[in-house]
Design a protein around this motif. Structure first.
Motif, mmCIF file in Angstrom:
data_model
loop_
_atom_site.group_PDB
_atom_site.id
_atom_site.type_symbol
_atom_site.label_atom_id
_atom_site.label_comp_id
_atom_site.label_asym_id
_atom_site.label_seq_id
_atom_site.Cartn_x
_atom_site.Cartn_y
_atom_site.Cartn_z
ATOM 1 N N ILE A 549 -3.196 -28.721 22.644
ATOM 2 C CA ILE A 549 -2.447 -29.258 23.781
ATOM 3 C C ILE A 549 -3.413 -29.412 24.948
ATOM 4 O O ILE A 549 -4.251 -28.537 25.197
ATOM 5 N N ARG A 619 5.678 -27.812 20.819
ATOM 6 C CA ARG A 619 4.873 -27.824 19.594
ATOM 7 C C ARG A 619 5.479 -26.915 18.523
ATOM 8 O O ARG A 619 5.507 -27.243 17.339
ATOM 9 N N THR A 625 1.958 -32.254 19.592
ATOM 10 C CA THR A 625 1.166 -31.871 20.757
ATOM 11 C C THR A 625 1.446 -32.852 21.890
ATOM 12 O O THR A 625 1.991 -33.932 21.682
#
Length: 841
Positions: A549, A619, A625
């Motif tokens: 991320i 997520r 993501t």
């Protein structure tokens, strides 16, 4: 894309700012928020409540009746998050407290935002309005260096710092607990005392460094010290005060009479770029202002005769006078907006001052989605503050305005849905996972921190206390001076391992890519245009690690792109641009930075922690993501929640402003007693509410006075008795009253060599004293205890180590051998230190 908090139901029992703002932050990420209104609607009768109630559904419940209590219990049984900001015990008396709620629904995340901790025997019973919390926490006494030099010891600010910080931390706690719930199977009870949140927000103002080297003190601090030593009065005027500001960190007036604010110090390039953009660089060089190649060298080893350098904060008074004079004359050649545009295109951090009304109606604020514009069914076209955080997947929603619902507007819809849930999907408590203790919300989560200064590093620092492991990346040669890295790092570097690395070299990039593979989250602060050239946009990161991320923070960004989105900037520039400085100083002619270092920065760090927590939850539940986002400008609006709205028939922007104000009216202000100052908070629209004060010893006759005559009467009466008398008497009548505390007083009283406990429990205020800090100085610093979960445990971060100390350890973890690491050090790909001293003297 699916919204990150879709299918999450939130119950908003909150009033005023903290609770409703927490719920609004979750609503902007797609949560269904049901607002529980009391009969008569919101207790705070302000149009600002419409901003905080955007995207919510409304139902009116009289919780004094069994029928409506039953509805509330059914809503609790079918919801994911509950938010309330009452005094401790209020919800429990209704049978809706944490234990009651978890009996109905063990998966519920219960967020309580009391003014003071339930364990604070001294204060938990007090009617804790925003002003009460601020006064008790030192906000009105420690109002900055400017106020000290001007001899103004007690002053009021209408900015809702405490509620802003608490709302952001409350929303962060909610997302973290939801993330953890996916693994542990149950909810949590989390207390976020608003005063504790404020104290964390003021961390850089309460921190104490014993024997701090003199090179880190500003011109104002040196002048305060000089005057105290010689017995000279602290009575400086505004104009004289400007001459003690660093030339690269102050306001200047322009051709049109509007000032701009410059924040161009502490960075290796900013001062140089500023002077070049103004056509002054060569002249300054001819005057002899030197450079210093190594800012981390002890001052005792600086070249002979050198006592300051271009870019290094602060300049000495003689050099500050010379440079300020040149810049002041130059700024008069163009208008403020012309300078703002010129500097913005040249990547120099400068902003024109604006009033809040001007900001709300400015081109960038509207184009970027930072300010929402929509048609309100009551007032017509309305502009109001937008989101404080968003993900790429929620940016479209976050950029879109929505009117607040009328009280009870969704009653039928809510009750119909509730009936369906009760018959089809409500599980019995026996079907839920039993509560367990001892887990960390973020155990196993790894963060690669590429940020700098305050806001960015605060993100990973905040998440680290919940079990996240953090590696901090800094360059081989620092781009900021020790004031910005080492002093600030005493707080935000706690609990992080650090590596000094050149990621632009081939070997450095290889090591960086290995760290990206290791990381769940990569954090970065800077304009969006920097991401792709560095290879740290989400697309490139996901080529290395599909699960990573990206968190991205900047100054002016919003969920859409505006003309200033890629301009560089800092906390103070947002204060100038959004109206904080003009309000705090009293007008555009006397703008003043808000008293507290990191006012917006820290809040933005908390906002970033929320964005990351929400992205982790997304997520976990979807496998996708995302880019988690916030900005300084977005958070600067939240701190002004009572004022950031506008429409044609709006009342004037005439909230209390200036350096001599003491409150918002005779019943909500600072008063001087016989032996010192206290704050009285009687927040009510009833013009005759003061009649009840007739029963207080010493206030005979008050019931016969008009509202307009109250302030003079109370000022005279309160000076006749000690503050303890008035505080005791007022609290006995459930009128909030507290002594005005100083941050230093609170630090000394609540400092301990013991770390905060595993759940942050105890006093509202907690400080940790490190006698043997790695810096070599005794350090007193706020304990990270503003978020206090009942079941999850906190990971108390150890003191910040010297930057680069763990370089070898980190590279070893990434699979490098000792020989390879030695080669990387010898070839200057990595380093273990910026200098011989932790805090250069």
């Amino acid at each position: 894309m699916t919204l990150p908090l879709v299918n999450i139901r939130v119950l908003d029992f909150g009033q005023y700012v903290a609770g409703p703002a927490t719920a609004a932050i979750l609503a902007d990420q797609g949560a269904e928020v049901i607002r529980i209104e009391p009969p008569g609607g919101p207790r705070w009768k302000s149009p600002a409540m419409d901003t905080l109630n955007r995207r919510k559904k409304s139902i009116v419940l009289d919780l004094k009746t069994e029928k409506d209590l039953a509805i509330a219990r059914d809503l609790i049984a079918t919801s994911d998050v509950l938010i309330e900001n009452f005094r401790p015990g209020v919800m429990s008396k209704l049978g809706l407290g944490p234990q009651d709620a978890h009996t109905l629904n063990p998966r519920l995340v219960y967020i309580s935002l009391p003014g003071f901790s339930a364990e604070d025997e001294e204060r938990s019973h007090i009617q804790a309005w925003e002003g009460i919390i601020a006064a008790a926490s030192g906000q009105f006494t420690d109002m900055g260096l400017n106020r000290i030099l001007m001899g103004i010891n007690t002053s009021f600010s209408p900015i809702t710092l405490a509620s802003g910080y608490a709302a952001m931390l409350g929303a962060t706690a909610a997302s973290l607990a939801l993330y953890s719930r996916e693994t542990c199977g149950h909810g949590d009870t989390i207390e976020v005392p608003i005063a504790a949140a404020l104290m964390e927000g003021l961390v850089y103002n309460s921190m104490y460094i014993e024997d701090c080297p003199g090179r880190y003190f500003s011109l104002r601090e040196h002048e305060i010290d000089r005057r105290k030593k010689v017995g000279e009065p602290l009575d400086m005027g505004y104009d004289e005060l400007q001459e003690f500001m660093d030339p690269f960190y102050r306001s200047y007036f322009c051709k049109d009479g509007r000032p701009v604010y410059v924040v161009a110090t502490c960075h290796v390039n900013h001062c140089h770029k500023t002077l070049k953009a103004m056509g002054l660089y060569e002249k300054v060089r001819e005057m002899g202002l030197p450079d210093l190649d190594d800012w981390y060298m002890p001052s005792s080893r600086w070249p002979q005769g050198l006592d300051c350098a271009l870019g290094l904060y602060p300049l000495t008074k003689p050099w500050a006078d010379k440079i300020s004079k040149l810049m002041a004359e130059k700024f008069l050649e163009k208008t403020a907006y012309e300078w703002e545009a010129l500097f913005g295109e040249k990547n120099v951090p400068v902003s024109a001052h604006r009033y809040t009304k001007e900001w709300l109606n400015s081109e960038h604020a509207l184009a970027s989605g930072l300010v929402h514009e929509f048609m309100d069914p009551v007032v017509g076209k309305r502009r109001q503050a937008g989101p404080v955080a968003w993900l790429n997947s929620s940016a479209k929603l976050a950029s879109t305005g929505a009117p607040a619902p009328a009280p009870d507007a969704h009653r039928e819809e809510i009750l119909t849905d509730l009936a369906m849930r009760k018959t089809s999907s409500m599980a019995s408590p026996a079907q839920y996972t039993p509560f367990t203790k001892g887990h960390n919300w973020l155990k196993g989560v790894k963060i690669l921190d590429m940020t700098n200064v305050i806001a960015g590093p605060t993100v990973a620092n905040t998440l680290g206390r919940f079990g996240a492991e953090v590696i901090k990346i800094y360059p081989i040669k620092p781009t900021f001076d020790p004031w910005n890295t080492v002093l600030i790092g005493l707080q935000v570097h706690r609990g992080k391992r650090s590596i000094l690395i050149d990621i632009k070299s081939d070997k450095g990039r290889e090591a960086f890519n290995k760290m990206v593979k290791w990381a769940d989250v990569v954090t970065y602060n800077g304009p969006h245009r920097q991401l792709e050239p560095l290879g740290i946009d989400l697309e490139n990161l996901n080529k290395i690690n599909p699960q990573t991320i990206l968190f991205h923070l900047d100054c002016w960004g919003g969920p859409k792109t505006g003309p200033r989105s890629d301009y560089v900037g800092y906390d103070d520039l947002v204060q100038a641009a959004t109206g904080i400085m003009s309000r705090f100083g009293g007008s555009m002619k006397t703008p003043e930075e808000h008293a507290h270092l990191g006012t917006i920065d820290v809040l933005t760090g908390f906002s970033g922690a929320f964005a990351v927590a929400t992205a982790l939850y997304q997520r976990k539940t979807t496998g996708k993501t995302d880019v988690a986002r916030t900005s300084l400008a977005a958070c600067g609006q939240l701190l002004q929640a009572p004022f950031t709205y506008d429409y044609e028939s709006r009342a004037p922007f005439d909230e209390p402003s200036g350096r001599h104000i003491k409150g918002e009216g005779p019943l909500y202000r600072c008063y001087e007693a016989l032996d010192g100052w206290f704050f009285m908070g009687m927040h009510t629209p009833d013009a005759n509410a003061h009649h009840a004060l007739e029963a207080i010893d010493g206030l005979t006759g008050i019931s016969k006075l008009s509202y307009e005559a109250l302030e003079t009467f109370l000022m005279e009466k309160f000076k006749t008795r000690e503050k303890a008398h008035w505080i005791t008497a007022l609290n006995a009548m459930d009128v909030g009253a507290v002594e005005l505390k100083a941050l230093s007083q609170l630090r000394e009283k609540y400092s301990s060599h013991e770390e905060t406990g595993p759940h942050g429990s105890g006093s509202t205020f907690q400080f940790t004293r490190y006698d043997n800090h790695p810096s070599g100085h005794r350090i007193d610093i706020i304990a990270p205890c503003s978020i206090r979960p009942q079941y999850s445990t906190l990971t108390v971060p150890p003191p910040a180590e010297k930057y680069g100390k763990e370089t070898r350890e980190i590279l070893t973890d990434m699979g490098y051998s000792k020989g390879e690491i030695d080669d990387m050090i010898n070839s200057k790909v990595v380093s273990e230190s910026w200098g011989e001293q932790y805090l250069p003297d």
